[in-house]
Design a protein around this motif. Sequence first.
Motif, mmCIF file in Angstrom:
data_model
loop_
_atom_site.group_PDB
_atom_site.id
_atom_site.type_symbol
_atom_site.label_atom_id
_atom_site.label_comp_id
_atom_site.label_asym_id
_atom_site.label_seq_id
_atom_site.Cartn_x
_atom_site.Cartn_y
_atom_site.Cartn_z
ATOM 1 N N ARG A 13 1.556 4.267 -3.163
ATOM 2 C CA ARG A 13 1.368 5.600 -3.133
ATOM 3 C C ARG A 13 2.743 6.447 -3.355
ATOM 4 O O ARG A 13 2.551 7.730 -3.497
ATOM 5 C CB ARG A 13 0.991 6.066 -1.737
ATOM 6 C CG ARG A 13 -0.284 5.514 -1.223
ATOM 7 C CD ARG A 13 -0.829 6.248 0.117
ATOM 8 N NE ARG A 13 0.116 5.831 1.237
ATOM 9 C CZ ARG A 13 -0.064 4.885 2.043
ATOM 10 N NH1 ARG A 13 -1.090 4.091 1.869
ATOM 11 N NH2 ARG A 13 0.904 4.602 3.103
ATOM 12 N N HIS A 27 -6.702 3.918 9.118
ATOM 13 C CA HIS A 27 -7.262 4.889 8.501
ATOM 14 C C HIS A 27 -6.914 6.165 8.661
ATOM 15 O O HIS A 27 -6.640 6.585 10.032
ATOM 16 C CB HIS A 27 -8.699 4.806 8.361
ATOM 17 C CG HIS A 27 -9.486 3.226 8.241
ATOM 18 N ND1 HIS A 27 -9.251 2.667 6.989
ATOM 19 C CD2 HIS A 27 -9.759 2.442 8.999
ATOM 20 C CE1 HIS A 27 -9.760 1.442 7.089
ATOM 21 N NE2 HIS A 27 -10.088 0.984 8.377
ATOM 22 N N SER A 67 -10.376 14.656 2.037
ATOM 23 C CA SER A 67 -11.285 14.867 2.102
ATOM 24 C C SER A 67 -11.381 16.250 3.142
ATOM 25 O O SER A 67 -9.853 16.457 3.628
ATOM 26 C CB SER A 67 -12.466 14.361 2.879
ATOM 27 O OG SER A 67 -13.754 14.703 2.884
ATOM 28 N N GLU A 127 0.785 -1.121 0.048
ATOM 29 C CA GLU A 127 0.051 -0.170 -0.074
ATOM 30 C C GLU A 127 0.843 1.223 -0.166
ATOM 31 O O GLU A 127 0.608 2.249 -0.752
ATOM 32 C CB GLU A 127 -1.008 -0.003 1.284
ATOM 33 C CG GLU A 127 -2.052 -1.028 1.104
ATOM 34 C CD GLU A 127 -2.617 -1.184 2.504
ATOM 35 O OE1 GLU A 127 -2.326 -0.524 3.318
ATOM 36 O OE2 GLU A 127 -3.451 -2.216 2.461
ATOM 37 N N ASP A 150 -13.160 4.177 2.547
ATOM 38 C CA ASP A 150 -12.593 2.458 2.522
ATOM 39 C C ASP A 150 -13.849 1.611 3.008
ATOM 40 O O ASP A 150 -14.187 0.742 2.511
ATOM 41 C CB ASP A 150 -11.677 2.408 3.577
ATOM 42 C CG ASP A 150 -10.234 2.939 3.167
ATOM 43 O OD1 ASP A 150 -10.046 3.207 1.914
ATOM 44 O OD2 ASP A 150 -9.461 3.231 3.782
ATOM 45 N N GLY A 207 -9.050 8.730 2.118
ATOM 46 C CA GLY A 207 -8.765 9.701 1.246
ATOM 47 C C GLY A 207 -8.734 11.164 1.210
ATOM 48 O O GLY A 207 -9.030 11.464 2.591
ATOM 49 N N ALA A 265 -19.095 4.045 -2.228
ATOM 50 C CA ALA A 265 -18.305 4.030 -3.646
ATOM 51 C C ALA A 265 -17.286 5.186 -3.811
ATOM 52 O O ALA A 265 -16.671 5.247 -4.707
ATOM 53 C CB ALA A 265 -19.434 4.224 -4.760
ATOM 54 N N SER A 266 -17.365 5.958 -2.957
ATOM 55 C CA SER A 266 -16.478 7.270 -2.969
ATOM 56 C C SER A 266 -14.806 6.709 -2.878
ATOM 57 O O SER A 266 -14.743 5.681 -2.096
ATOM 58 C CB SER A 266 -16.611 8.255 -1.994
ATOM 59 O OG SER A 266 -15.692 9.137 -1.805
ATOM 60 N N ASP A 267 -13.958 7.219 -3.654
ATOM 61 C CA ASP A 267 -12.604 6.876 -3.503
ATOM 62 C C ASP A 267 -11.912 7.103 -2.029
ATOM 63 O O ASP A 267 -11.019 6.308 -1.737
ATOM 64 C CB ASP A 267 -11.669 7.474 -4.640
ATOM 65 C CG ASP A 267 -12.038 7.325 -6.015
ATOM 66 O OD1 ASP A 267 -12.699 6.004 -6.144
ATOM 67 O OD2 ASP A 267 -11.982 7.755 -6.901
ATOM 68 N N ALA A 268 -12.617 8.086 -1.302
ATOM 69 C CA ALA A 268 -12.082 8.810 -0.212
ATOM 70 C C ALA A 268 -12.448 7.666 0.912
ATOM 71 O O ALA A 268 -11.831 8.000 2.015
ATOM 72 C CB ALA A 268 -12.367 10.362 0.288
ATOM 73 N N PHE A 305 -16.909 13.936 -0.489
ATOM 74 C CA PHE A 305 -17.748 12.822 -0.726
ATOM 75 C C PHE A 305 -18.990 13.270 -0.078
ATOM 76 O O PHE A 305 -19.905 12.793 -0.830
ATOM 77 C CB PHE A 305 -17.039 11.588 -0.256
ATOM 78 C CG PHE A 305 -16.840 11.298 1.177
ATOM 79 C CD1 PHE A 305 -18.066 10.790 1.876
ATOM 80 C CD2 PHE A 305 -16.046 11.807 1.777
ATOM 81 C CE1 PHE A 305 -18.327 10.712 3.432
ATOM 82 C CE2 PHE A 305 -15.892 11.567 3.085
ATOM 83 C CZ PHE A 305 -17.113 11.225 3.949
#
Length: 662
Positions: A134, A471, A520, A130, A498, A518, A493-496, A448
């Motif tokens: 990045r 997180h 925000s 992970e 988990d 992600g 469904a938001s990328d930000a 989001f």
Amino acid sequence: MGGEARQRDEYLTTAEFERLRRRTETYREDLVVALAGRVGLRASEITRIRPGDLRERQRGGETHYLLAVRESDGGDDAVEGVGDDADSREAYVPSTVAHDLRKFANVNDVGRRELLVDVSARRVQMLVSEVADRTDDLQGVTCRDLRQHFAWRLLAEEGVPPRIVQRVGGWRSLQSLAPYLTEPTTAEVVDAFADSAGRGPPPAGRGRPPAGHTRPVAGNARPPADRARPPADRARPPAEYPGTARQRTRADSHREGGNRGLLAAASELGQALADASTSEDAEQAACDRLADTYRAVWICDQRGETRTSAASGDSETLLEGDEAVPEKALDAAGVLDGDGIADESDDRAPDVRIVAASPDSAPSASSGPSTAGELSDCSLAVTPLRSSETVHGLLVVAHETFSSADRTLLSDAGRRVGRTLTAIARKQLLLADTGVELSFRTTDRGVFLVAASADLGCEFELEGVVPVEDHSLLYFVTASGAAVGDVLERVGASDAVDEARLIRDYGEGALLEFAVSGESIAPMLVERGGTVRDLSVEGGVADVSGVFSRHVDVRRVVEALEEAFPKTNLRSKREVEEPVQSAANVRQTVHDRITERQQSVLRAAYLAGYFEWPRGSTAEELAASMGVSSPTLHNHLRKAQQKVLDAVLDGPDRRVVDGEQH
């Protein structure tokens, strides 16, 4: 490279390893990467480490650290019978990593005999993957790559004898290290024997060389003649050593003691930062400690203006006269772009940049010594004071030369100081009577909750946020005006985000938990030393307010937020007073006793309805959200609850009263 597998002889360089480590987002990720790349542990070995396995050894007035590593039952390169126990070996731990290991254990309340990283070996591998994902151009790096870097770094850069590397790394034979060694050239062979002949024959006896003598090792990464030179000379071609014999003599003096001096400097810096209670104390402590090793040190703001500085005893004139020397040098080298640090968010930018101390290196023609003249003998090493995505300023160090070990030390120092400044800002806000409140309004769909509210026609109200390890934040949000299933599906469904789960359905509304890693608004405020006071969203419009310590540069906070989410405006900025509470002394007592990790677990349990009846969340659900095992969660909760109850029920005179009663 990208995501492709690395070739067998394409090892991570030190700069690449440090760039990878800089992309870690949690203390656990950083520790895992360090244990694999700096200590040489396999993924399975990392999962068996306990804080009590770290041991200290004193030598020459310095503290060294060894780690008892339990070997696996199998493996092609496992070694047996090495170390204090038949089934363990001793690995060498750099002092900076040892400090981080103990700090991680203390913050997370891990006992001496408890597992330090209480996850599976597969999860350790995933953590490294992970981090690699990045990092630009390093996707696909694995735990095995980090272990190979460990071997290559010791052999090729630091000149550690292969048998030592074999022992501390747990390789079965020297043949396992052959890929990391280079064939010596003819010149190196001649140099090695010439150096050996110059020392004369060894004394009679068992053939043991005298102290300080380095025995030639066939196939080593470097012949003894080269290995005997300081790391700065080995790691850098002659072109990077311009200057006079006076410069080289001073550089040799700096290298006296080798990397051990740098390790001691890192250890002293860590202790000084741990003792600092204000940002000014932290910055001055960093300058003072580094000035013991280098000629001069400055900490500058993002525009290159000096905030604090220090110099070694014979270099104090570097701080006299024109205090803008670092600013001019940084601007001339392109480190500054007029508005601040150039490319401060660019992950491809080097952690440490070496620039000329003066655009014109010639000494001043004016009478008397000048700062520019003094600095003409030096280069400047520049590294950001970084905490996650936040840059607090620049660390600028003047010296004649900088080796790869110096770069590693200064990169680590920049990260340590940055993290310390963020922690101090949060603590000051927690204890302060006043703070600065910033209120924003945004319609940016990159947030989001804004996008979900606009799409579903629903409302959100933030009940609280909790920083967690795996997180960035746990959001606890009340949602109304839409079906719970639709909200969970849209937000999930938001990328930000988990994970998204229902805690309790009240009919007209529902309490939800979102694990947000992600980009925000709330994570950006928290990363910059703030606390989120309010966040409400209705009809695709979000109003959010955060409170910051007066020591935080709020202008930078506003700029970062508006850059990340362009449809965001600052609505107000005002100084606020924290309400005086009757139980203030209890809160202070709790804050002093409870660890940061215990506080996070306790707050998450409270917001998730764990203490309600019936429970809004089970311990297993809460543990999964926070990325810990259920026993670990129960351990943190039990200790945190005990400390809170002690603070509430254990008044200052309790023992006196009990004594009178009995």
